[in-house]
Design a protein around this motif. Structure first.
Motif, PDB file in Angstrom:
ATOM      1  N   TYR A  62      41.203  57.156  36.829  1.00 44.90           N
ATOM      2  CA  TYR A  62      41.680  58.058  37.800  1.00 44.90           C
ATOM      3  C   TYR A  62      41.378  59.444  37.499  1.00 44.90           C
ATOM      4  CZ  TYR A  62      45.437  59.529  34.339  1.00 44.90           C
ATOM      5  OH  TYR A  62      46.107  59.867  33.232  1.00 44.90           O
ATOM      6  N   TYR A  63      41.388  60.189  38.380  1.00 44.70           N
ATOM      7  CA  TYR A  63      40.910  61.599  38.465  1.00 44.70           C
ATOM      8  C   TYR A  63      42.056  62.367  38.399  1.00 44.70           C
ATOM      9  CZ  TYR A  63      38.906  66.152  39.559  1.00 44.70           C
ATOM     10  OH  TYR A  63      38.636  67.615  39.532  1.00 44.70           O
ATOM     11  N   SER A  64      42.352  63.497  37.389  1.00 43.83           N
ATOM     12  CA  SER A  64      43.445  64.337  37.676  1.00 43.83           C
ATOM     13  C   SER A  64      42.972  65.802  37.736  1.00 43.83           C
ATOM     14  CB  SER A  64      44.323  64.251  36.280  1.00 43.83           C
ATOM     15  OG  SER A  64      45.439  65.341  36.191  1.00 43.83           O
ATOM     16  N   PRO A  65      43.073  66.341  38.936  1.00 41.69           N
ATOM     17  CA  PRO A  65      42.718  67.685  39.235  1.00 41.69           C
ATOM     18  C   PRO A  65      43.506  68.934  38.582  1.00 41.69           C
ATOM     19  CG  PRO A  65      43.578  67.016  41.122  1.00 41.69           C
ATOM     20  CD  PRO A  65      43.763  65.841  40.264  1.00 41.69           C
ATOM     21  N   ASN A  66      44.680  68.561  38.144  1.00 36.83           N
ATOM     22  CA  ASN A  66      45.566  69.577  37.538  1.00 36.83           C
ATOM     23  C   ASN A  66      45.924  69.064  36.145  1.00 36.83           C
ATOM     24  OD1 ASN A  66      47.203  67.350  37.866  1.00 36.83           O
ATOM     25  ND2 ASN A  66      48.550  68.287  39.405  1.00 36.83           N
ATOM     26  N   ALA A  67      45.134  68.485  35.438  1.00 36.89           N
ATOM     27  CA  ALA A  67      45.471  68.009  34.207  1.00 36.89           C
ATOM     28  C   ALA A  67      46.738  67.505  33.746  1.00 36.89           C
ATOM     29  CB  ALA A  67      45.370  69.473  33.085  1.00 36.89           C
ATOM     30  N   SER A  68      47.190  66.527  34.743  1.00 33.50           N
ATOM     31  CA  SER A  68      48.410  65.934  34.615  1.00 33.50           C
ATOM     32  C   SER A  68      48.198  64.418  34.304  1.00 33.50           C
ATOM     33  CB  SER A  68      49.374  66.054  35.616  1.00 33.50           C
ATOM     34  OG  SER A  68      50.653  65.279  35.790  1.00 33.50           O
ATOM     35  N   TYR A  69      48.686  63.806  33.263  1.00 28.45           N
ATOM     36  CA  TYR A  69      48.762  62.646  32.969  1.00 28.45           C
ATOM     37  C   TYR A  69      49.620  61.486  33.634  1.00 28.45           C
ATOM     38  CZ  TYR A  69      44.847  63.261  29.310  1.00 28.45           C
ATOM     39  OH  TYR A  69      43.905  63.540  28.552  1.00 28.45           O
ATOM     40  N   LYS A  70      49.026  60.443  33.868  1.00 30.65           N
ATOM     41  CA  LYS A  70      49.977  59.405  34.336  1.00 30.65           C
ATOM     42  C   LYS A  70      50.530  58.734  32.846  1.00 30.65           C
ATOM     43  CE  LYS A  70      47.043  58.226  38.251  1.00 30.65           C
ATOM     44  NZ  LYS A  70      48.159  58.453  39.413  1.00 30.65           N
ATOM     45  N   GLN A  71      51.806  58.097  33.042  1.00 30.75           N
ATOM     46  CA  GLN A  71      52.309  57.776  31.691  1.00 30.75           C
ATOM     47  C   GLN A  71      52.696  56.407  31.725  1.00 30.75           C
ATOM     48  OE1 GLN A  71      54.983  60.065  29.266  1.00 30.75           O
ATOM     49  NE2 GLN A  71      53.692  61.811  29.582  1.00 30.75           N
ATOM     50  N   TYR A  72      52.941  55.538  30.925  1.00 32.03           N
ATOM     51  CA  TYR A  72      52.954  54.068  31.018  1.00 32.03           C
ATOM     52  C   TYR A  72      53.749  53.542  29.514  1.00 32.03           C
ATOM     53  CZ  TYR A  72      49.214  54.518  34.333  1.00 32.03           C
ATOM     54  OH  TYR A  72      48.395  54.683  35.277  1.00 32.03           O
ATOM     55  N   VAL A  73      54.577  52.342  30.160  1.00 32.73           N
ATOM     56  CA  VAL A  73      55.247  51.911  28.800  1.00 32.73           C
ATOM     57  C   VAL A  73      54.269  50.839  28.182  1.00 32.73           C
ATOM     58  CG1 VAL A  73      57.129  50.495  27.998  1.00 32.73           C
ATOM     59  CG2 VAL A  73      57.510  52.422  29.590  1.00 32.73           C
ATOM     60  N   ARG A  74      53.567  50.127  28.998  1.00 33.03           N
ATOM     61  CA  ARG A  74      52.805  49.184  28.700  1.00 33.03           C
ATOM     62  C   ARG A  74      51.537  49.010  29.581  1.00 33.03           C
ATOM     63  NH1 ARG A  74      53.088  43.612  26.743  1.00 33.03           N
ATOM     64  NH2 ARG A  74      55.295  44.030  26.425  1.00 33.03           N
ATOM     65  N   ASP A  75      50.286  48.529  29.146  1.00 34.80           N
ATOM     66  CA  ASP A  75      49.175  48.127  29.769  1.00 34.80           C
ATOM     67  C   ASP A  75      49.047  46.698  30.171  1.00 34.80           C
ATOM     68  OD1 ASP A  75      46.641  48.232  31.033  1.00 34.80           O
ATOM     69  OD2 ASP A  75      45.697  48.099  29.435  1.00 34.80           O
ATOM     70  N   GLU A  76      49.596  46.370  31.231  1.00 32.65           N
ATOM     71  CA  GLU A  76      49.680  45.042  31.600  1.00 32.65           C
ATOM     72  C   GLU A  76      48.260  44.179  31.667  1.00 32.65           C
ATOM     73  OE1 GLU A  76      52.458  43.453  31.920  1.00 32.65           O
ATOM     74  OE2 GLU A  76      53.759  45.369  32.268  1.00 32.65           O
ATOM     75  N   ILE A  77      47.122  44.894  31.902  1.00 33.68           N
ATOM     76  CA  ILE A  77      45.918  44.111  31.888  1.00 33.68           C
ATOM     77  C   ILE A  77      45.460  43.632  30.348  1.00 33.68           C
ATOM     78  CG2 ILE A  77      43.573  44.512  32.448  1.00 33.68           C
ATOM     79  CD1 ILE A  77      44.380  46.226  34.793  1.00 33.68           C
ATOM     80  N   ASN A  78      45.665  44.435  29.393  1.00 33.16           N
ATOM     81  CA  ASN A  78      45.268  43.895  28.105  1.00 33.16           C
ATOM     82  C   ASN A  78      46.530  43.711  27.186  1.00 33.16           C
ATOM     83  OD1 ASN A  78      46.128  46.449  27.230  1.00 33.16           O
ATOM     84  ND2 ASN A  78      44.199  47.286  26.511  1.00 33.16           N
ATOM     85  N   ASN A  79      47.722  43.983  27.747  1.00 33.94           N
ATOM     86  CA  ASN A  79      48.765  43.383  27.204  1.00 33.94           C
ATOM     87  C   ASN A  79      49.352  44.147  25.919  1.00 33.94           C
ATOM     88  OD1 ASN A  79      51.470  41.835  26.983  1.00 33.94           O
ATOM     89  ND2 ASN A  79      50.378  40.269  25.791  1.00 33.94           N
ATOM     90  N   ARG A  80      49.270  45.673  26.083  1.00 31.73           N
ATOM     91  CA  ARG A  80      49.275  46.293  25.130  1.00 31.73           C
ATOM     92  C   ARG A  80      50.694  47.521  25.358  1.00 31.73           C
ATOM     93  NH1 ARG A  80      45.618  48.039  21.397  1.00 31.73           N
ATOM     94  NH2 ARG A  80      47.188  49.016  20.170  1.00 31.73           N
ATOM     95  N   LEU A  81      51.469  47.380  24.427  1.00 31.14           N
ATOM     96  CA  LEU A  81      52.544  48.347  24.347  1.00 31.14           C
ATOM     97  C   LEU A  81      52.012  49.856  24.090  1.00 31.14           C
ATOM     98  CD1 LEU A  81      55.471  46.415  22.625  1.00 31.14           C
ATOM     99  CD2 LEU A  81      55.207  46.937  24.746  1.00 31.14           C
ATOM    100  N   LEU A  82      52.685  50.714  25.150  1.00 35.23           N
ATOM    101  CA  LEU A  82      52.091  52.155  24.891  1.00 35.23           C
ATOM    102  C   LEU A  82      53.152  53.184  24.637  1.00 35.23           C
ATOM    103  CD1 LEU A  82      50.035  52.029  28.143  1.00 35.23           C
ATOM    104  CD2 LEU A  82      49.270  51.909  25.886  1.00 35.23           C
ATOM    105  N   GLN A  83      54.319  52.519  23.964  1.00 34.52           N
ATOM    106  CA  GLN A  83      55.605  53.396  23.894  1.00 34.52           C
ATOM    107  C   GLN A  83      55.158  54.444  22.819  1.00 34.52           C
ATOM    108  OE1 GLN A  83      55.335  50.262  22.785  1.00 34.52           O
ATOM    109  NE2 GLN A  83      56.603  49.717  21.012  1.00 34.52           N
ATOM    110  N   PHE A  84      54.150  54.554  21.922  1.00 34.02           N
ATOM    111  CA  PHE A  84      53.939  55.456  21.044  1.00 34.02           C
ATOM    112  C   PHE A  84      52.687  56.492  21.464  1.00 34.02           C
ATOM    113  CE2 PHE A  84      55.328  51.874  18.271  1.00 34.02           C
ATOM    114  CZ  PHE A  84      56.659  52.411  17.765  1.00 34.02           C
ATOM    115  N   ASN A  85      52.088  55.719  22.629  1.00 35.05           N
ATOM    116  CA  ASN A  85      50.776  56.483  23.307  1.00 35.05           C
ATOM    117  C   ASN A  85      51.045  56.246  24.732  1.00 35.05           C
ATOM    118  OD1 ASN A  85      48.637  58.096  23.210  1.00 35.05           O
ATOM    119  ND2 ASN A  85      47.453  56.275  23.342  1.00 35.05           N
ATOM    120  N   PRO A  86      52.107  57.006  25.458  1.00 33.25           N
ATOM    121  CA  PRO A  86      52.368  56.893  26.747  1.00 33.25           C
ATOM    122  C   PRO A  86      51.234  57.080  27.767  1.00 33.25           C
ATOM    123  CG  PRO A  86      53.682  58.405  25.801  1.00 33.25           C
ATOM    124  CD  PRO A  86      53.141  57.808  24.729  1.00 33.25           C
TER     125      PRO A  86
END
Length: 281
Positions: A62-86
């Protein structure tokens, strides 16, 4: 993609850089780990017992024109938890550029890195390849602009350049756990960076190439997306290894790292260099 594939040797440390932990292990302060409260800079982040499992990466683009990150709890595709790196970002790159005679020039650095083989995850021997200045987070929940600052410090410590960095990072492209920020330098800053650069344990040399030269060498990649974005998931990029792409400028001829080539091609296809670099043709 959680590692920048650079293993540092103690022999490359200067005397002023060396510190010793209580366990008698030599730690370079540049890479001292602060990932967990118990780390306390007693080891380098490549040797952290927690960071590999907790620095989860997010697949997608994805492209962010205003330097704003999307945040997630999990990446469903590779089944990785993202609570320490949202944010799901495991590596930050700087696409440093200048405008000379109304034309963009891109800065690449030469690093000793490993490439993965075409059809499996096995890595081949290290080789000097062109890539972007880049680095990984070394703290949980670290602001990505701080990470970008350390990436810039691999090529320069000039105050005229590094002090203005946070305000200059206004947008980025996210590609499979990698964030690429464009950073425009004035010609004076670019000359200062180039003139005063010294090789270090990460970066061997600097190379400027015209954007037109780079675009001429990048292959077409018509079906670079195999899945469009949905309300809950990012668009997905085709897995590809674009290896062996060479850039030539005058007497210089160098080979691009495949990851760098993919990032460049995603910028071209997904955003367009005119918008990404914010320059007039």
């Amino acid at each position: 993609m959680a590692s920048n594939n650079i293993r540092r040797s103690n022999s490359s440390y200067s005397a002023s850089d060396i510190s010793a932990s209580t366990a008698g292990i030599t730690v370079n302060p540049r890479y001292a780990c602060e990932w967990d409260d118990t780390c306390q800079r007693q080891h380098e982040f490549d040797d952290c017992p927690y960071r590999p499992d907790e620095l989860g990466g997010k697949l997608g683009i994805y492209y962010s024109p205003n330097a704003s990150y999307k945040q997630y709890v999990r990446d469903e595709i590779n089944n990785r938890l993202l609570q320490f790196n949202p944010t799901g970002c495991t590596m930050v790159h700087l696409l440093i550029y200048k405008i000379e005679n109304d034309k963009p020039w891109l800065l690449f650095v030469s690093k000793s890195v490993r490439e993965k083989r075409q059809h499996n995850r096995e890595e081949v021997n290290r080789q000097l390849l062109l890539t972007f200045p880049s680095t990984n987070p070394r703290k949980k929940y670290e602001d990505q602009k701080e990470v970008a600052g350390r990436a810039l410090e691999t090529v320069t410590n000039e105050n005229k350049i590094v002090l203005d960095l946070p305000s200059d990072l206004k947008r980025f492209l996210f590609v499979n756990a990698n964030s690429i920020y464009p950073l425009c330098l004035t010609n004076e800053q670019a000359d200062l960076l180039t003139k005063n650069f010294s090789p270090n344990e990460e970066v061997a040399s600097l190379h400027w190439f015209r954007l037109s030269t780079v675009l001429h060498q990048l292959p077409a990649w018509k079906n670079y997306l195999f899945k469009q974005s949905t309300e809950t998931e990012l668009a997905q990029v085709q897995e590809a290894k674009h290896r062996g792409i060479r850039l030539c400028e005058g007497s210089e001829e160098c080979t691009l790292r495949s990851l760098t080539a993919i990032c460049l091609m995603c910028i071209r296809n997904y955003v367009g260099f005119k918008d990404f670099l914010n320059y007039d043709l």
